[in-house]
Scaffold this active site. Structure first.
Site, PDB file in Angstrom:
ATOM      1  N   HIS A  93       0.857  -1.183   0.000  1.00  0.00           N
ATOM      2  CA  HIS A  93       0.000   0.000   0.000  1.00  0.00           C
ATOM      3  C   HIS A  93       0.895   1.236   0.000  1.00  0.00           C
ATOM      4  O   HIS A  93       2.137   1.116  -0.045  1.00  0.00           O
ATOM      5  CB  HIS A  93      -0.952  -0.028   1.196  1.00  0.00           C
ATOM      6  CG  HIS A  93      -0.269  -0.267   2.516  1.00  0.00           C
ATOM      7  ND1 HIS A  93       0.644   0.613   3.051  1.00  0.00           N
ATOM      8  CD2 HIS A  93      -0.335  -1.311   3.384  1.00  0.00           C
ATOM      9  CE1 HIS A  93       1.072   0.151   4.211  1.00  0.00           C
ATOM     10  NE2 HIS A  93       0.519  -1.031   4.427  1.00  0.00           N
ATOM     11  N   GLU A  94       0.281   2.408   0.109  1.00  0.00           N
ATOM     12  CA  GLU A  94       1.037   3.661   0.031  1.00  0.00           C
ATOM     13  C   GLU A  94       2.134   3.771   1.097  1.00  0.00           C
ATOM     14  O   GLU A  94       3.128   4.462   0.903  1.00  0.00           O
ATOM     15  CB  GLU A  94       0.096   4.867   0.170  1.00  0.00           C
ATOM     16  CG  GLU A  94      -0.899   5.023  -0.971  1.00  0.00           C
ATOM     17  CD  GLU A  94      -0.246   5.510  -2.255  1.00  0.00           C
ATOM     18  OE1 GLU A  94       0.781   6.194  -2.180  1.00  0.00           O
ATOM     19  OE2 GLU A  94      -0.778   5.169  -3.329  1.00  0.00           O
ATOM     20  N   GLY A  95       1.930   3.126   2.227  1.00  0.00           N
ATOM     21  CA  GLY A  95       2.961   3.148   3.274  1.00  0.00           C
ATOM     22  C   GLY A  95       4.249   2.509   2.762  1.00  0.00           C
ATOM     23  O   GLY A  95       5.342   3.078   2.864  1.00  0.00           O
ATOM     24  N   HIS A  96       4.102   1.307   2.193  1.00  0.00           N
ATOM     25  CA  HIS A  96       5.271   0.632   1.621  1.00  0.00           C
ATOM     26  C   HIS A  96       5.881   1.483   0.501  1.00  0.00           C
ATOM     27  O   HIS A  96       7.096   1.580   0.369  1.00  0.00           O
ATOM     28  CB  HIS A  96       4.878  -0.726   1.030  1.00  0.00           C
ATOM     29  CG  HIS A  96       4.300  -1.696   2.015  1.00  0.00           C
ATOM     30  ND1 HIS A  96       2.980  -2.035   2.024  1.00  0.00           N
ATOM     31  CD2 HIS A  96       4.875  -2.408   3.016  1.00  0.00           C
ATOM     32  CE1 HIS A  96       2.748  -2.922   2.981  1.00  0.00           C
ATOM     33  NE2 HIS A  96       3.885  -3.165   3.601  1.00  0.00           N
ATOM     34  N   GLN A 151       7.814 -14.907  12.389  1.00  0.00           N
ATOM     35  CA  GLN A 151       7.451 -13.751  13.199  1.00  0.00           C
ATOM     36  C   GLN A 151       5.967 -13.735  13.550  1.00  0.00           C
ATOM     37  O   GLN A 151       5.486 -12.785  14.163  1.00  0.00           O
ATOM     38  CB  GLN A 151       7.864 -12.448  12.519  1.00  0.00           C
ATOM     39  CG  GLN A 151       7.069 -12.046  11.306  1.00  0.00           C
ATOM     40  CD  GLN A 151       7.704 -10.858  10.606  1.00  0.00           C
ATOM     41  OE1 GLN A 151       8.780 -10.963  10.014  1.00  0.00           O
ATOM     42  NE2 GLN A 151       7.050  -9.709  10.696  1.00  0.00           N
ATOM     43  N   VAL A 179       2.619   6.596   7.070  1.00  0.00           N
ATOM     44  CA  VAL A 179       1.670   7.147   6.097  1.00  0.00           C
ATOM     45  C   VAL A 179       0.260   6.811   6.597  1.00  0.00           C
ATOM     46  O   VAL A 179      -0.016   5.661   6.954  1.00  0.00           O
ATOM     47  CB  VAL A 179       1.896   6.550   4.699  1.00  0.00           C
ATOM     48  CG1 VAL A 179       0.844   7.054   3.708  1.00  0.00           C
ATOM     49  CG2 VAL A 179       3.303   6.891   4.202  1.00  0.00           C
ATOM     50  N   SER A 195      -2.220  -0.063   6.743  1.00  0.00           N
ATOM     51  CA  SER A 195      -1.718  -1.378   7.135  1.00  0.00           C
ATOM     52  C   SER A 195      -2.367  -2.423   6.253  1.00  0.00           C
ATOM     53  O   SER A 195      -3.546  -2.295   5.889  1.00  0.00           O
ATOM     54  CB  SER A 195      -2.069  -1.662   8.602  1.00  0.00           C
ATOM     55  OG  SER A 195      -1.921  -3.046   8.869  1.00  0.00           O
TER      56      SER A 195
HETATM   57  P1  AMP Z   1       5.082  -5.112   6.486  1.00  0.00           P
HETATM   58  O1  AMP Z   1       4.833  -5.525   5.087  1.00  0.00           O
HETATM   59  O2  AMP Z   1       3.833  -4.834   7.275  1.00  0.00           O
HETATM   60  O3  AMP Z   1       6.061  -6.011   7.201  1.00  0.00           O
HETATM   61  O4  AMP Z   1       5.812  -3.700   6.390  1.00  0.00           O
HETATM   62  C1  AMP Z   1       6.973  -3.531   5.644  1.00  0.00           C
HETATM   63  C2  AMP Z   1       7.564  -2.197   5.962  1.00  0.00           C
HETATM   64  O5  AMP Z   1       6.638  -1.168   5.615  1.00  0.00           O
HETATM   65  C3  AMP Z   1       7.879  -2.020   7.457  1.00  0.00           C
HETATM   66  O6  AMP Z   1       9.103  -1.330   7.607  1.00  0.00           O
HETATM   67  C4  AMP Z   1       6.718  -1.199   7.933  1.00  0.00           C
HETATM   68  O7  AMP Z   1       7.010  -0.417   9.075  1.00  0.00           O
HETATM   69  C5  AMP Z   1       6.467  -0.319   6.726  1.00  0.00           C
HETATM   70  N1  AMP Z   1       5.100   0.206   6.780  1.00  0.00           N
HETATM   71  C6  AMP Z   1       3.943  -0.504   6.898  1.00  0.00           C
HETATM   72  N2  AMP Z   1       2.901   0.345   6.971  1.00  0.00           N
HETATM   73  C7  AMP Z   1       3.392   1.606   6.894  1.00  0.00           C
HETATM   74  C8  AMP Z   1       2.809   2.915   6.937  1.00  0.00           C
HETATM   75  N3  AMP Z   1       1.494   3.097   7.064  1.00  0.00           N
HETATM   76  N4  AMP Z   1       3.644   3.976   6.851  1.00  0.00           N
HETATM   77  C9  AMP Z   1       4.995   3.809   6.726  1.00  0.00           C
HETATM   78  N5  AMP Z   1       5.601   2.596   6.686  1.00  0.00           N
HETATM   79  C10 AMP Z   1       4.808   1.522   6.772  1.00  0.00           C
END
Ligand code: AMP
Length: 293
Positions: free
Chosen positions: A36-39, A63, A178, A187
């Protein structure tokens, strides 16, 4: 253009050997997919700072303390490849479990202290799984920089401690959370909420920002935290696993004059949501006024 999808370490080595020989800086963005936009904000930062960017996509079984959560975690490789297409990523590394954990794998990386409270207490083994897979992915990609979101604040501190303690030759770059327009941190798990739940979920950052404001204006932490926990429960979050004020680096007790952080984990419609924000404690804060936080 779609980035090449690489599944084996041999294929990854062939690419990165050439990049390194050309003196190019490699950045890595470790993810579990369902992008998503966060990634994408991490990917953009990596693109701005590195010559070559690898996004890893691996739903790491080690994990997940809950097998059901692991089974239900969204797996959307094709959509992930498509969403990355405009970003000029150089490789999408999607290793198999056996590639990451060779048969007979017997090594666990465990970061004491910062892994203990909050997520560590509620998800036993979670940070051992994170520290182990992150170390492996750093070694597989041999990247110079790795990009992590502040959304997972405690994870970021665990990874920083790990890199410092083991002198891993990689720089950790933190990236801001984000959020959606209503404040909810993006998320992959949000997509499991109903429309009603999704609307309700925005109350979580609302309570957090409100509480941070009160603490910055001098409210005593213990009662303010208790009130905010009760408010979340009234708003339908069940259970509220934790809502705590902690030192921003160590995740231990907050200390006067040091950056503090509010961190929360709460469930809604069977979905576990986490969030965190910084708090600038007033100059007048003392150990005893913070003591019972
Ligand atoms: P994940 O796929 O949930 O393991 O996340 C991969 C990376 O993306 C991790 O470093 C997360 O902290 C980051 N991440 C996930 N959601 C967000 C968000 N909303 N804003 C910024 N980074 C994010």
């Amino acid at each position: 253009m779609n980035a090449p999808i690489i599944r084996s370490l041999d294929a990854l080595d062939a690419l990165t050997d050439a990049w390194r020989a050309a003196g190019q800086r490699i950045g890595v963005v470790p993810t579990m997919g369902a992008l998503h936009e966060g990634h994408l904000s991490l990917v953009q930062r990596a693109k701005a700072e590195c010559d070559r960017v690898i996004v890893t996509l691996f739903v790491n079984p080690r994990q997940f303390n809950n097998p059901e959560d692991f089974a239900r975690y969204p797996r959307t490789e094709q959509a992930d490849a498509a969403i990355l297409a405009p970003y000029g990523v150089d490789a999408l590394f999607v290793p198999t479990g056996d590639e990451v954990y060779p048969p007979g794998h017997a090594t666990t990386v465990s970061v004491a202290g910062v892994s203990g409270p909050l997520e560590g207490a509620h998800r036993p083994g979670h940070f051992d799984g994170v520290a182990t897979v992150v170390t492996i992915l750093f070694n597989m990609t041999r990247a110079e920089r790795a990009y992590f979101g502040e959304k997972d604040w405690q994870q970021l501190q665990v990874v920083r401690r790990l890199v410092a303690d083991l002198h891993l030759p990689i720089r950790i770059v933190p990236c801001p959370s984000v959020r959606a327009g209503d404040g909810l941190a993006l998320s992959s798990r949000n997509q499991r909420l109903s429309a009603k739940g999704r609307a309700q979920a925005a109350a979580l950052p609302g309570v957090l920002f409100d509480l941070a404001g009160r603490l910055e204006r001098g409210a005593t932490p213990a009662p303010a935290l208790a009130e905010a926990r009760a408010r979340l429960a009234d708003l339908g979050f069940a259970p509220v696993e934790y809502l705590e004020l902690r030192d921003g680096d160590t995740l231990g007790d907050p200390l006067p004059g040091r950056p503090a952080r509010l961190l929360v984990a709460a469930w809604l419609e069977g979905v576990r949501l986490i969030d965190n924000i910084p708090v600038t404690l007033p100059q007048t804060a003392t150990r005893s006024s913070l003591g019972a936080a």
